[in-house]
Write an enzyme that holds these catalytic residues in place. Structure first.
Site, PDB file in Angstrom:
ATOM      1  N   SER B 174     -17.272 -48.789  49.577  1.00 54.45           N
ATOM      2  CA  SER B 174     -16.064 -48.346  50.270  1.00 54.45           C
ATOM      3  C   SER B 174     -16.387 -47.289  51.299  1.00 54.45           C
ATOM      4  O   SER B 174     -17.104 -46.337  51.013  1.00 54.45           O
ATOM      5  CB  SER B 174     -15.065 -47.771  49.268  1.00 54.45           C
ATOM      6  OG  SER B 174     -14.705 -48.759  48.350  1.00 54.45           O
ATOM      7  N   GLU B 257     -10.020 -32.697  36.749  1.00 52.07           N
ATOM      8  CA  GLU B 257      -8.726 -33.312  36.479  1.00 52.07           C
ATOM      9  C   GLU B 257      -8.785 -34.813  36.770  1.00 52.07           C
ATOM     10  O   GLU B 257      -9.145 -35.209  37.862  1.00 52.07           O
ATOM     11  CB  GLU B 257      -7.673 -32.619  37.354  1.00 52.07           C
ATOM     12  CG  GLU B 257      -6.247 -32.941  37.003  1.00 52.07           C
ATOM     13  CD  GLU B 257      -5.716 -34.142  37.748  1.00 52.07           C
ATOM     14  OE1 GLU B 257      -5.283 -35.092  37.080  1.00 52.07           O
ATOM     15  OE2 GLU B 257      -5.747 -34.145  38.987  1.00 52.07           O
ATOM     16  N   SER B 395     -12.561 -53.440  35.535  1.00 56.32           N
ATOM     17  CA  SER B 395     -11.395 -54.319  35.516  1.00 56.32           C
ATOM     18  C   SER B 395     -10.524 -53.973  34.314  1.00 56.32           C
ATOM     19  O   SER B 395     -10.977 -53.345  33.363  1.00 56.32           O
ATOM     20  CB  SER B 395     -11.842 -55.779  35.423  1.00 56.32           C
ATOM     21  OG  SER B 395     -12.325 -56.029  34.115  1.00 56.32           O
ATOM     22  N   ASN B 396      -9.276 -54.402  34.378  1.00 52.40           N
ATOM     23  CA  ASN B 396      -8.373 -54.063  33.279  1.00 52.40           C
ATOM     24  C   ASN B 396      -8.778 -54.723  31.969  1.00 52.40           C
ATOM     25  O   ASN B 396      -8.461 -54.218  30.890  1.00 52.40           O
ATOM     26  CB  ASN B 396      -6.938 -54.401  33.671  1.00 52.40           C
ATOM     27  CG  ASN B 396      -6.396 -53.381  34.652  1.00 52.40           C
ATOM     28  OD1 ASN B 396      -7.168 -52.683  35.321  1.00 52.40           O
ATOM     29  ND2 ASN B 396      -5.087 -53.252  34.722  1.00 52.40           N
TER      30      ASN B 396
END
Lengths: 369, 413
Positions: B174, B257, B395-396
C-alpha cells in the site's frame, strides 16, 4: 471512560455466582417449571438476606442503596443461573415504581417489606391487545380521592399467581392512571397461563378491584416511562447472563464431543459459530450496560440507549441460543440436557417489553426516519 | 462502567478539538466526502498540485509542534508519550474531523518496531525523518503466494559480504508509489522451519532493481502495488533485529492504542449523513425510505450496530488503560467493523435504489452523472471500496479462527 466493573461490582458478581451455584442448581430450575408457585420461598428468603430484593432501595427504607448498574451486574448472574421466581417482577414492578412515584407513606409502607422479602409485587401492564404503547391500556380506572377502582383484563402478567400486590395501569377520564392493588380481594381473578419457558404468567381479570392511587390521576403513562426503561434494560441484563452461559456450555461441549476422531471444536465450521456467539454476547453486554449507565446518569439520549439495547440484545441472544442448539446436535433437543432450558427462556425475555422489531421502529423514529 | 470523560480527559479532548479548529488546513476541512479515496498526506506530499503540497506540509508542521505526528511514541523518541486513553481521544477527534493522519506506515508500524528492536544507529537515522515527514514508508509483507499463510513467503535475501541481495515479489504494498523507503519480510534461510528463516529488512525505494507497479482496484483506484525485486542490494546494516528472527520482529505486538475507533466514527457519520440527505428535497427524490418500512428498520439496525462497534473500541482501550493486553477482542473489532462497513454500504445503496448504479467521479469523468448521483455516489463507492476490508490484515476467516483458538481455547484444526 472505563468499561470494566468496579471493585464493588466484582465482589457482588462473585458473591452472587457462588451463592447461586449452591442455592439455585439446575434441578431447582427444572422443579420450578412444574411447581405451582414457580419459586422457592426458601431461596426467596435467602436472597432477601443477601439484600438483593432491596439492592436498589435506599437504606432509609431498609434497602442496600446500590445503583442500577450494580443491579444489572446481579441480573446477569440471575440469567446465568436461570433463577426462577418473582424477583424482576418485584424489583421492577414494585420497588422501582414506588421509589419513583410513590408517596412518602407508600414508600414507608411497602419498600421495607419488599427489601425484607415479605412482599411480592408485579406490574399488570399489558392487555389482550399485547401492545406496549399507551393505546394498549384500556382497563378502566375510576379515581375517588386516594382510591382507584379497576375493571378490565390484564394479560401476560408475570408472577401474578404469587404476587401480594399488583401495580395496575388503567385509564380514567384524565388518562392512564396507576394503582397499587392487593390481590387478596374478590375483584381480582388470576388464571395461570402455560408458557414456553414455564415461567408463571397470568391472565388477571379485574372486576371492581380497589387499590391505592399511585402518582396522579392521569399521570400514569409519563410515570411509567422510567419504570419501563429500567425494566427493559433489566430484561437485557438477564439475557446477557443467559446467553453467556449458553455460549460457555456450548464451547465446553465442542471441546469434549468427538466425531471423526477429533473434538468437533477443532472444525472451523464450529469454531466460526463460536466466534460469532462470543461477538453477540459481548456486543449485548456492552450495549446493555451503556443503556444502564445512561439511565443511571440520566443522559439526554437514555430512551434511545434503551431501545437500541433491547433491539440488539433480543436478536443477538436469539442467534446465540440457536447456535448453541446446533453445536449440541441431537442431544441438545432432549429435555434431559440443560441447553434447552436457555433456549426456551431466551424467547420469553426476547419478547418481553418489545422485541427487536418494536424497538427498532422506535430507534428509526428517534433517528428521524 | 463509565462512558464519560474524566475531567482530565475532557480537558485533553477540548485541547485536541481546538488544535484541529486552529490548524487543520482548509483543503482537508472542506473536503467533500464522496466515499472515494480522499486525498491523504502521503499522496498530497508527492502531488503535482502546489495547494496539496502546501496543505500536507502545513499539517505535518502543525502536528510536529505538539509531538502529535506520533502521539503514541515515547517522548524520548520525539513522540508525545500520550497514555492509551489520550491516544484514543486524539484518534477519536482526528477521525471526527476527518483530519488526515501524517506519517503512514512509518509512524504506525516501522517507528514503534525500531523503538523495540532497532539498534541505536537505526533509531538515530530513521526516527527523526519519520517525525519530520521527510520520509514515507511502505510495508512489504504479502506475496502472490503468501496471503493468509504469510509465513510461507518466498522473497529471497542472500548475504553477500556486507549486503543482502534480494530477489522475488511482494504484492498489496500500500502506498509504495508515494513512499521513499520500504520495510519487508524476506527469507534468509530456506532450510529452516518457515517462521524461523525470515528476516526484517529496510531499503531505500530507489535502490536499483526495485520496481513498484501500481495495481488498479475494482473501483478504478490505485491504493496498492506489486513490488518486484531483481538483485536488489541492501546494506546488511538495514537488518532489524537478528537474522532469521524477522517474523517475530514483524509480529511484535506494539503497545499503542488499537481500538479501531475511526471505523465506528466513519460508519456513524455515513448513516447520519444518509438520514440528513434523505430529508432534503433532493434526497426525497432519490431515497426509498418513505416507501419501505423494512428499509427504515435496516438503517436503524446499522445505527445500532455502530453502537456495538463503538463499545468494542471502548472495551479495548479500557483494557489497555487497565494494563491488560487485548487478546481475541482486537480480532473481534476487526471482524465486526469490516463486516459492518460492508453492511452500511449495502444499506446505503438499497436506500437509493437505481440511483445507486451511478458512479460519479469528478476527478476521472468530470460532472457527468452528477445530477443523478445521490450524495456524490458515496454509498456506491463504499459498496466497492469496502470489499477488501474483510480480506486485508488477516481475513475474517483467520480472525474467527483466532477468536476461537486463542480466545476460546478451542483446539486447532
Amino acid at each position: 471512560m472505563d468499561l470494566g466493573l468496579t471493585e464493588t461490582q466484582e465482589l457482588l458478581k462473585n458473591a452472587a455466582r457462588d451463592f447461586l451455584e449452591n442455592e439455585c442448581p439446575e434441578q431447582l430450575v427444572r422443579d420450578m417449571e412444574e411447581d405451582e408457585k414457580g419459586y422457592s420461598p426458601d431461596l426467596w428468603g435467602k436472597m432477601a438476606e443477601q439484600g438483593w430484593q432491596g439492592l436498589l432501595i435506599p437504606d432509609t427504607y431498609g434497602g442496600a442503596g446500590f445503583d442500577f448498574l450494580d443491579l444489572c451486574v446481579l441480573l446477569e448472574e440471575f440469567g446465568r443461573a436461570l433463577v426462577p421466581g418473582p424477583f424482576m417482577s418485584t424489583v421492577f414492578g414494585g420497588a422501582i415504581p414506588i421509589m419513583q412515584i410513590g408517596s412518602e407513606a407508600q414508600k414507608q409502607e411497602f419498600l421495607p417489606k419488599i427489601a425484607s422479602g415479605d412482599l411480592i409485587f408485579t406490574l399488570a401492564l399489558t392487555e389482550p391487545s399485547a401492545r406496549f404503547d399507551e393505546s394498549g391500556i384500556q382497563t378502566q380506572a375510576a379515581v375517588s380521592g386516594n382510591e382507584v377502582t379497576f375493571t378490565g383484563t390484564k394479560l401476560f402478567v408475570p408472577d401474578a399467581n404469587v404476587a401480594d400486590y399488583l401495580i395496575v395501569a388503567g385509564r380514567s377520564g384524565a388518562g392512564v392512571t396507576l394503582g397499587i392493588v392487593a390481590t387478596d380481594q374478590p375483584g381480582v381473578e388470576v388464571t395461570q397461563l402455560v408458557t414456553i419457558a414455564r415461567d408463571k404468567q397470568a391472565e388477571v381479570k379485574l372486576n371492581g378491584a380497589k387499590g391505592q392511587l399511585l402518582g396522579t390521576d392521569g399521570g400514569g403513562w409519563a410515570a411509567l416511562q422510567p419504570v419501563l426503561q429500567h425494566y427493559t434494560v433489566g430484561e437485557c441484563a438477564y439475557l446477557v447472563g443467559l446467553s453467556q452461559m449458553d455460549f460457555e456450555i456450548s464451547v465446553d461441549y465442542a471441546k469434549e464431543r468427538v466425531q471423526f476422531g477429533r473434538p468437533i471444536g477443532s472444525f472451523q465450521a464450529i469454531q466460526h459459530k463460536c466466534a460469532d456467539m462470543v461477538t453477540d454476547v459481548d456486543g449485548s453486554r456492552f450495549i446493555m450496560y451503556k443503556a444502564a449507565w445512561s439511565l443511571n446518569t440520566d443522559q439526554a439520549d437514555k430512551q434511545m440507549a434503551v431501545n437500541m439495547a433491547k433491539a440488539w440484545t433480543s436478536e443477538a441472544t436469539r442467534r446465540v441460543v440457536a447456535h448453541g442448539q446446533q453445536i449440541h446436535g441431537g442431544i441438545g433437543f432432549t429435555k434431559d440436557y440443560k441447553i434447552q432450558l436457555y433456549y426456551r427462556r431466551q424467547k420469553r425475555a426476547e419478547l418481553a417489553f418489545g422485541d427487536a422489531d418494536h424497538h427498532r421502529e422506535l430507534v428509526a423514529q428517534q433517528l428521524g426516519i | 462502567m463509565d462512558w464519560a470523560d474524566s475531567p482530565e480527559q475532557a480537558a485533553f479532548r477540548t485541547d485536541v478539538r481546538q488544535f484541529i479548529k486552529d490548524r487543520l488546513p482548509g483543503r482537508y476541512r472542506d473536503m467533500k466526502d464522496t466515499g472515494s479515496e480522499n486525498a491523504g498526506w502521503q499522496a498530497d506530499r508527492k502531488s503535482s498540485n502546489p495547494e496539496a503540497n502546501q496543505a500536507a506540509k502545513d499539517w505535518a508542521t502543525a502536528l510536529a509542534e505538539r509531538g502529535w505526528i506520533a502521539p503514541h511514541w515515547p517522548k524520548e523518541y520525539g513522540g508525545a508519550g500520550l497514555t492509551t486513553i489520550e491516544q484514543f481521544i486524539y484518534n477519536q477527534e482526528m477521525a471526527e474531523a476527518q483530519a488526515p493522519p501524517v506519517g503512514g506506515m512509518g509512524v504506525s508500524l516501522l517507528g514503534p518496531t525500531l523503538i523495540v528492536h532497532g539498534n541505536p544507529e537505526q533509531k538515530a537515522e530513521h526516527l527523526p525523518k519519520i517525525l519530520s515527514g521527510e520520509v514515507a514508508w511502505a510495508q512489504g509483507y504479502s506475496e502472490p503466494g503468501a496471503g493468509s499463510d504469510l509465513a510461507s513467503l518466498q522473497t529471497r535475501a542472500v548475504k553477500d559480504g556486507d549486503e543482502y541481495v534480494i530477489n522475488g515479489q511482494k504484492i498489496w504494498t500500500s502506498g509504495a508509489q508515494y513512499s521513499d523507503w520500504l520495510f519487508a519480510l524476506v527469507r534468509t534461510d530456506p532450510e529452516a522451519p518457515k517462521h524461523r528463516g525470515i528476516s526484517f529488512l529496510m531499503m531505500d525505494r530507489t535502490t536499483p532493481g526495485l520496481t513498484v507497479r501500481p495495481l488498479t482496484d475494482m473501483g478504478w483506484a490505485q491504493p496498492f502495488n506489486e513490488t518486484f525485486f531483481e538483485d536488489v542490494r541492501v546494506p546488511a546494516k538495514n537488518l532489524v533485529g537478528e537474522e532469521n528472527r524477522g517474523w517475530y520482529v514483524g509480529m511484535t505486538l506494539l503497545d499503542f492504542e488499537r481500538s479501531g475507533i475511526s471505523g465506528a466514527i466513519s460508519h456513524r457519520r455515513n448513516i447520519r449523513d444518509l438520514i440528513e440527505f434523505a430529508k432534503t428535497d433532493e434526497g426525497k427524490a432519490r431515497s426509498r425510505l418513505g416507501e419501505f418500512t423494512t428499509l427504515r428498520h435496516e438503517v436503524a439496525d446499522r445505527h445500532i450496530e455502530t453502537e456495538i462497534l463503538f463499545n468494542f473500541a471502548f472495551r479495548i482501550v479500557s483494557m489497555q488503560a487497565r494494563g491488560l493486553v487485548p487478546n481475541y477482542e482486537a480480532s473481534m473489532n476487526k471482524m465486526y467493523g469490516s463486516e459492518l462497513a460492508q453492511r452500511v454500504s449495502r444499506t446505503g445503496t438499497k436506500v437509493f435504489g437505481l440511483f445507486s448504479t451511478i458512479w460519479q467521479d469528478q476527478q476521472k469523468w468530470g460532472e457527468q452523472n452528477a445530477p443523478y448521483s445521490a450524495m456524490g455516489s458515496r454509498f456506491t463507492h463504499l459498496y466497492v471500496r469496502t470489499v477488501p476490508l474483510t480480506i486485508l490484515s488477516g481475513s475474517n476467516e483467520i480472525q474467527r479462527n483466532v477468536i476461537a483458538t486463542r480466545g476460546l481455547g478451542l483446539p486447532r484444526g
